[in-house]
Design an enzyme around this catalytic site. Structure first.
Site, PDB file in Angstrom:
ATOM      1  CE1 TYR A 168     -20.791  52.045  60.431  1.00  0.00           C
ATOM      2  CE2 TYR A 168     -20.008  50.311  58.971  1.00  0.00           C
ATOM      3  CZ  TYR A 168     -19.762  51.421  59.746  1.00  0.00           C
ATOM      4  OH  TYR A 168     -18.494  51.925  59.844  1.00  0.00           O
ATOM      5  CD  GLU A 198     -13.747  49.975  61.993  1.00  0.00           C
ATOM      6  OE1 GLU A 198     -13.316  48.797  61.986  1.00  0.00           O
ATOM      7  OE2 GLU A 198     -14.696  50.333  61.282  1.00  0.00           O
ATOM      8  CD1 TRP A 248     -19.481  46.370  60.660  1.00  0.00           C
ATOM      9  CD2 TRP A 248     -17.940  46.937  62.172  1.00  0.00           C
ATOM     10  NE1 TRP A 248     -19.661  47.711  60.982  1.00  0.00           N
ATOM     11  CE2 TRP A 248     -18.727  48.070  61.903  1.00  0.00           C
ATOM     12  CE3 TRP A 248     -16.908  47.043  63.088  1.00  0.00           C
ATOM     13  CZ2 TRP A 248     -18.505  49.302  62.514  1.00  0.00           C
ATOM     14  CZ3 TRP A 248     -16.699  48.274  63.706  1.00  0.00           C
ATOM     15  CH2 TRP A 248     -17.486  49.385  63.410  1.00  0.00           C
TER      16      TRP A 248
END
Length: 189
Positions: free
Chosen positions: A17, A39, A47
């Site tokens: 990512y 988010e 995350w």
């Protein structure tokens, strides 16, 4: 081996990512909706957890097609609440649907969601020059302003910290450390 931001060296999903997406300027409304949704889902979680569920989110929310998600019924939301491929949190699921509706409103009034969010940084990536991860803020005056305006428009799960993470992900700010191999690369994208 290239030098990366330290957070991206813990798991291969985070590394991929970081190396291919994080901080790259994004101007596609559907992709921005996905980033904002992910988010928002991260709130209180890691995350990595969200990256591991990303494909589940894409399937559950039809690749984040804004108009389709905006039409999700209460029944559809109840089904999603039982889906182990996403974070099963009623308010977070509701937020994705409500935020899709609000994006449609912005598209009507501003032309695009991208034009709206990028206006907060005068249409250009803020180029930061952080040397250590400790220097990178979790929120700024700009993320405060974006959060306040989104909330005023009816968006959910868009606190200042979430908005700043969204700004980092979408390339509105370049928060790669100057020592990271991606720092200069995203400047030119």
């Amino acid at each position: 081996m290239p030098k990366r931001c330290p957070w991206a060296e813990k798991h291969e999903l985070e590394t991929e990512y970081h190396d291919t997406e994080w901080g790259v300027p994004e101007h596609n409304d559907q992709k921005l909706f996905e980033l904002l949704s992910l988010e928002s889902a991260q709130s209180g979680l890691s995350w990595l957890t969200i990256l591991q569920k990303r494909d589940g989110y894409r399937e559950a929310f039809v690749e984040f097609e804004i108009a389709k998600v905006a039409r999700y019924s209460a029944k559809k939301r109840a089904v999603l609440l039982k889906n182990p491929a996403i974070v099963r949190h009623k308010l977070k699921i509701d937020a994705v649907v409500e935020n899709a509706k609000r994006i449609l409103d912005i598209q009507q009034s501003q032309g695009s969601f991208a034009a709206y969010v990028w206006d907060f940084v005068d249409g250009a990536t803020v180029q930061n020059n952080w040397r250590t991860g400790a220097e990178v803020p979790s929120k700024t005056g700009v993320s405060d302003a974006l959060s306040k305006d989104l909330k005023k428009r009816g968006f959910k799960f868009v606190g200042s910290t979430t908005c700043y993470s969204f700004m980092q992900a979408s390339g509105m700010v370049n928060d790669h450390l100057v020592s990271c191999f991606r720092y200069k690369a995203v400047q030119s994208e």
